[in-house]
Design a protein around this motif. Structure first.
Motif, mmCIF file in Angstrom:
data_model
loop_
_atom_site.group_PDB
_atom_site.id
_atom_site.type_symbol
_atom_site.label_atom_id
_atom_site.label_comp_id
_atom_site.label_asym_id
_atom_site.label_seq_id
_atom_site.Cartn_x
_atom_site.Cartn_y
_atom_site.Cartn_z
ATOM 1 N N SER A 147 25.107 21.031 130.721
ATOM 2 C CA SER A 147 26.358 21.292 131.435
ATOM 3 C C SER A 147 27.312 22.075 130.536
ATOM 4 C CB SER A 147 26.999 19.951 131.823
ATOM 5 O OG SER A 147 28.321 20.175 132.239
ATOM 6 N N THR A 150 29.880 19.998 128.683
ATOM 7 C CA THR A 150 29.531 19.160 127.529
ATOM 8 C C THR A 150 28.981 19.989 126.374
ATOM 9 O OG1 THR A 150 27.336 18.741 128.437
ATOM 10 C CG2 THR A 150 29.047 17.147 128.979
ATOM 11 N N THR A 151 29.069 21.294 126.498
ATOM 12 C CA THR A 151 28.618 22.167 125.415
ATOM 13 C C THR A 151 29.844 22.652 124.660
ATOM 14 O OG1 THR A 151 26.754 22.821 126.797
ATOM 15 C CG2 THR A 151 27.242 24.223 124.891
ATOM 16 N N LYS A 152 29.824 22.454 123.369
ATOM 17 C CA LYS A 152 30.992 22.728 122.530
ATOM 18 C C LYS A 152 31.509 24.159 122.693
ATOM 19 C CE LYS A 152 31.681 23.301 117.646
ATOM 20 N NZ LYS A 152 30.940 23.477 116.415
ATOM 21 N N GLY A 236 37.594 15.629 128.970
ATOM 22 C CA GLY A 236 38.292 14.644 128.136
ATOM 23 C C GLY A 236 38.739 15.241 126.807
ATOM 24 N N PRO A 239 33.522 18.281 124.081
ATOM 25 C CA PRO A 239 33.070 17.478 122.944
ATOM 26 C C PRO A 239 33.655 17.977 121.627
ATOM 27 C CG PRO A 239 31.316 18.918 123.724
ATOM 28 C CD PRO A 239 32.452 19.096 124.662
ATOM 29 N N ALA A 240 33.926 17.037 120.764
ATOM 30 C CA ALA A 240 34.418 17.340 119.412
ATOM 31 C C ALA A 240 35.697 18.177 119.452
ATOM 32 C CB ALA A 240 33.328 18.033 118.597
ATOM 33 N N TYR A 241 36.616 17.823 120.333
ATOM 34 C CA TYR A 241 37.919 18.498 120.446
ATOM 35 C C TYR A 241 37.768 19.972 120.832
ATOM 36 C CZ TYR A 241 39.724 14.410 117.936
ATOM 37 O OH TYR A 241 40.057 13.133 117.567
ATOM 38 N N GLU A 244 40.167 20.404 123.555
ATOM 39 C CA GLU A 244 41.401 19.604 123.425
ATOM 40 C C GLU A 244 42.630 20.482 123.668
ATOM 41 O OE1 GLU A 244 42.713 16.811 123.865
ATOM 42 O OE2 GLU A 244 42.030 15.695 122.121
ATOM 43 N N GLN B 187 33.835 7.492 127.116
ATOM 44 C CA GLN B 187 33.624 8.170 125.834
ATOM 45 C C GLN B 187 33.359 7.196 124.674
ATOM 46 O OE1 GLN B 187 36.857 10.829 124.890
ATOM 47 N NE2 GLN B 187 35.642 12.040 123.458
ATOM 48 N N GLU B 244 24.122 17.386 124.435
ATOM 49 C CA GLU B 244 24.889 17.837 125.609
ATOM 50 C C GLU B 244 24.583 16.968 126.823
ATOM 51 O OE1 GLU B 244 23.170 19.918 123.636
ATOM 52 O OE2 GLU B 244 24.888 20.843 122.626
ATOM 53 N N TYR B 247 26.225 13.586 126.556
ATOM 54 C CA TYR B 247 27.642 13.645 126.961
ATOM 55 C C TYR B 247 27.799 13.713 128.492
ATOM 56 C CZ TYR B 247 29.099 14.879 122.144
ATOM 57 O OH TYR B 247 29.357 14.888 120.805
ATOM 58 N N ALA B 248 26.798 14.281 129.162
ATOM 59 C CA ALA B 248 26.935 14.531 130.614
ATOM 60 C C ALA B 248 26.450 13.374 131.479
ATOM 61 C CB ALA B 248 26.160 15.799 130.983
ATOM 62 N N GLU B 406 32.154 12.732 117.478
ATOM 63 C CA GLU B 406 31.721 13.979 118.123
ATOM 64 C C GLU B 406 31.874 15.163 117.170
ATOM 65 O OE1 GLU B 406 33.726 14.595 121.830
ATOM 66 O OE2 GLU B 406 32.829 12.849 122.768
ATOM 67 N N VAL B 407 32.893 15.093 116.323
ATOM 68 C CA VAL B 407 33.150 16.195 115.388
ATOM 69 C C VAL B 407 32.022 16.266 114.351
ATOM 70 C CG1 VAL B 407 34.857 17.205 113.838
ATOM 71 C CG2 VAL B 407 35.611 15.786 115.733
ATOM 72 N N ALA B 410 29.019 17.607 116.092
ATOM 73 C CA ALA B 410 29.170 19.049 116.341
ATOM 74 C C ALA B 410 28.963 19.856 115.056
ATOM 75 C CB ALA B 410 30.557 19.330 116.916
ATOM 76 N N ASP B 412 31.178 20.040 112.688
ATOM 77 C CA ASP B 412 32.452 20.605 112.230
ATOM 78 C C ASP B 412 32.913 19.972 110.912
ATOM 79 O OD1 ASP B 412 32.392 22.111 114.457
ATOM 80 O OD2 ASP B 412 33.955 21.037 115.562
#
Lengths: 291, 442
Positions: A147, A150-152, A236, A239-241, A244, B187, B244, B247-248, B406-407, B410, B412
């Motif tokens: 989706s 949900t992909t950064k 939300g 993902p991972a802000y 945001e 979440q 992904e 998360y979905a 999540e960070v 990811a 990051d």
């Protein structure tokens, strides 16, 4: 008593209930929020004064900076994509005589739906199992396996796309209203001069609807600051802000992290920014801009 | 004659009405759930109301998404229900510090509540030396697997990391996901996985030391635990095929995936027992459960993470404080009521941590749940228990552990940086006296 029956005050009497409600619902909480930004209040219990500590922390907060950047991106997206599409569609619609109402309704329809409904529709569409991804997979095509929400890399743009999809119909309607107010003689004169459709749009339509156009830009800039519902429901902020935005960040701090003082500091900065934008537009109006 | 009948009927109606109105109302704002609400109404509210004549219990259901905020608003306004239900001790701590909850010490002494409850569960409601909350349900994390599928393929239920990685490879080779699970709609689901890896890689003892401040969260053993989780989640895509998709996917999706062999296993809390029994039961396959595999030699063998799912307290501003206490005492004094309701949920909800014997477990619940309850009692009784984040983490680090995970996934920030930030939040919480009660280890 004469003062009370003075006709020039009658309008004020009618406005008083609304002013009172605004004062109660917006004014007092806003003032309280301004005061709370200097505290470490958790939302319950003791309130400790911490000075500008929240702001110092905020300016050092990488996720807050990220949220601001996303709000700026969001504003740029909305100032360009829906505006261009809406302008083009509104202009094309002015040339349609039969069935125009159908198009107007079709374009405007998503705007009438609740944001949660719009979001659920798109979430289902892009669901990896039940949505288009699942369908493509069942016929052997590897597309939309994940989706975009949900992909950064795509979450912010996907949320902006859905919000833009719901919003651009509104722009079509207000641009169309402006276009219908343009004096038809101007187009007739342009036709005599041999102007093309694009030239008529560029040199007649656009200048004539400028007040409405500038107004639309102003509301987009202002509405892009508290953007919340589409981001909150679709991603939300994750993902991972990666999607945001400032309002969602404020919400998380106030209602999830129990950090109301910090959230108030975010709110205060949002408030100052909106006042700044409104001030700029007010200044331009004073300088004689037709907006 | 007619006059006599009318008078008689009126007298009955009046007497019934009078008895109903003569009871003082006790209000309870409870998390709503379409499957559970009718049972709570029938077996808790109505049963309590029939059992005595003094109080009228009224349960008001509301989804947690809105209930938590509306509860906070009403409590701030000095209102709120008589019985305050919260999603865990970190919430209780907030209310307790604000002076919004009734100190239950005297009632606990009077009614002997301490002797009725599992010691660690009782102590989870003790703040600054006094009791403020009683657990409404306690829970743990387990690994579910499709027993029929495992038997068909001759797969061994994994108990170590090596066995887990081996069976994961075999499951993937069959075109299935290793685990089904997802965070869509909730979440904080991430923290279930983080807790599993911390407790089963670093081990409960290390987690306990970090909670109590004897060890730093930056310790390599925790960093390694979360590196392993990252590897399994991001690189291997164990949960629902990819990060992904994890998360979905939401509650209904992952239960459907489990029931239809989309995945072979599921890491989840015991609150799922009812849903799992219903879901996979329709497919014809049989499900099994196992303690979560030990992920390193540090973990010290199988353990069950302990957690409080929901708490019950008495509002300090309650209109009917005595009534609220009476309801709590009625629950704790009626083991049969608790067992009856918990059985309807396959011991996935309303598992009030009363001290139970093996003979208390009714024959109506599934054999899987029965064996889980016995194993849970045996292993935790031996002191082999770990710590769920939502019960033992203070508010801010408690959010950080799932929100900012999540960070890490990811890419990051590194796990080291994440744990450095986490330690800072714990330091801050400790400084502000926001840490939560944790049972002492033997």
């Amino acid at each position: 008593m004469n003062f009370l029956s003075n006709k020039s005050y009658i309008a004020w009497y009618f406005v008083i209930p609304v002013v009172f409600i605004h004062l109660f619902v917006i004014g007092i909480p806003s003032i309280l929020s301004l005061a709370l930004c200097l505290t470490d209040w958790s939302g319950l219990g003791k309130i400790n004064y911490v000075g500008f500590e929240n702001f110092i922390e905020l300016f050092d907060d990488r996720y807050f900076k990220k949220a601001i950047f996303h709000n700026i991106l969001w504003t740029i997206i909305f100032l360009t994509v829906p505006v261009c599409i809406a302008l083009m569609c509104a202009y094309l619609l002015t040339g349609i005589k039969r069935g125009q109402m159908f198009y107007r309704l079709a374009f405007f329809f998503p705007y009438m739906l609740a944001s949660v409904v719009n979001c659920q529709i798109w979430k289902y569409l892009f669901h990896p199992i039940h949505g288009l991804g699942g369908f493509f997979e069942s016929i052997g095509i590897e597309a939309l396996a994940s989706s975009p929400f949900t992909t950064k890399e795509t979450s912010l743009y996907a949320a902006a796309f859905v919000d833009g999809w719901h919003f651009w119909g509104f722009l079509v309607v207000i641009y169309l209203t402006g276009m219908y107010q343009v004096d038809n003689h101007l187009y007739e004169a342009a036709d005599i001069e041999g102007a093309s459709k694009f030239q008529k749009f560029r040199y007649i339509t656009l200048p004539m609807i400028r007040p409405i156009f500038i107004f639309s830009l102003m509301i987009i800039i202002i509405w892009s600051v508290p953007v919340f519902d589409y981001v909150y429901i679709l991603t939300g902020g994750g993902p991972a802000y990666s999607s945001e935005v400032v309002a969602n960040y404020l919400y998380t701090h106030a209602f999830v992290r129990f950090n109301v003082g910090y959230a108030s500091a975010v709110g205060t900065l949002m408030f100052i920014y909106v006042i700044f934008i409104v001030g700029i537009f007010g200044l331009l109006r004073k300088l004689g801009w037709e907006i | 004659m007619i006059k006599t009948i009318i008078s008689f009927v009126s007298a009955i109606i009046l007497s019934v009405s009078f008895s109903a109105f003569s009871k003082t109302k006790v209000t309870w704002s409870m998390e709503s759930n379409a499957d559970r609400d009718p049972i709570f109404l029938e077996k808790l509210q109505n049963a309590y109301n029939s059992a005595q004549d003094k109080y009228e219990l009224e349960i008001q259901f509301e989804p947690n998404e809105t209930r938590i905020e509306s509860l906070r608003t009403s409590m701030l306004a000095g209102m709120g229900p008589d019985i305050v239900e919260t999603p865990g001790p970190s919430y209780v701590k907030e209310y307790q510090e604000a002076g919004m909850l009734e100190n239950l010490d005297s009632y606990a002494d009077e009614f002997g509540w301490k002797d009725k409850l599992i010691p660690w569960a009782y102590s989870s409601g003790v703040f600054e030396g006094s009791l403020y909350a009683i657990p409404k349900t306690h829970e743990s994390m387990v690994m579910l697997y499709n027993k029929t599928l495992f038997e068909e393929n001759g797969w061994k239920v994994p108990t170590t990391l090596e066995e887990l990685e081996d069976v994961a490879g075999k499951i993937k080779a069959k075109g299935m996901d290793v685990y089904t699970y997802g965070s869509s709609g909730w979440q904080p689901t991430h923290e279930h996985l983080v807790g599993i890896y911390l407790n089963n890689y670093a081990g409960p003892q290390a987690v306990y030391e970090a909670i109590t401040g004897e060890r730093e969260w930056t310790d390599p053993v925790f960093v390694e635990a979360l590196e392993l989780l990252k590897k399994h989640m991001v690189d291997e895509g164990w949960w629902s095929g990819s990060l992904e998709n994890y998360y979905a996917i939401g509650w209904d999706d992952f239960h459907a995936q489990f029931a239809t062999r989309g995945a072979a296993m599921m890491t989840i809390g015991t609150w799922t027992f009812q849903a799992t029994s219903l879901g996979i039961g329709q497919s014809g396959d049989e499900w099994g459960w196992a303690p979560l595999p030990s992920l390193s030699s540090n973990s010290g063998g199988p353990n069950f993470m302990i957690a409080i799912g929901t708490t019950m307290s008495v509002n300090a501003a309650a209109k009917n404080k005595d009534g609220a206490i009476d309801v709590l005492n009625w629950i704790m004094s009626n083991k049969d009521v608790v067992i009856d309701i918990a059985s309807d949920f396959q011991f996935g909800e309303f598992v009030v941590p009363l001290l139970l014997d093996e003979s208390d477990i009714p024959s109506t619940i599934s054999p899987q749940v029965t064996s889980y309850l016995n194993e849970y009692a045996r292993i935790t009784g031996e002191g082999n228990y770990g710590y769920c984040t939502w019960t033992f983490w203070p508010a801010e680090p408690g959010v950080h552990i799932w929100k900012d995970m999540e960070v890490v996934w990811a890419g990051d920030i590194s796990v080291e940086d994440f744990m450095y930030d986490h330690q800072k939040m714990w330091d801050k919480a400790r400084k502000k006296n926001e840490t939560l009660p944790v049972p002492l280890r033997d």
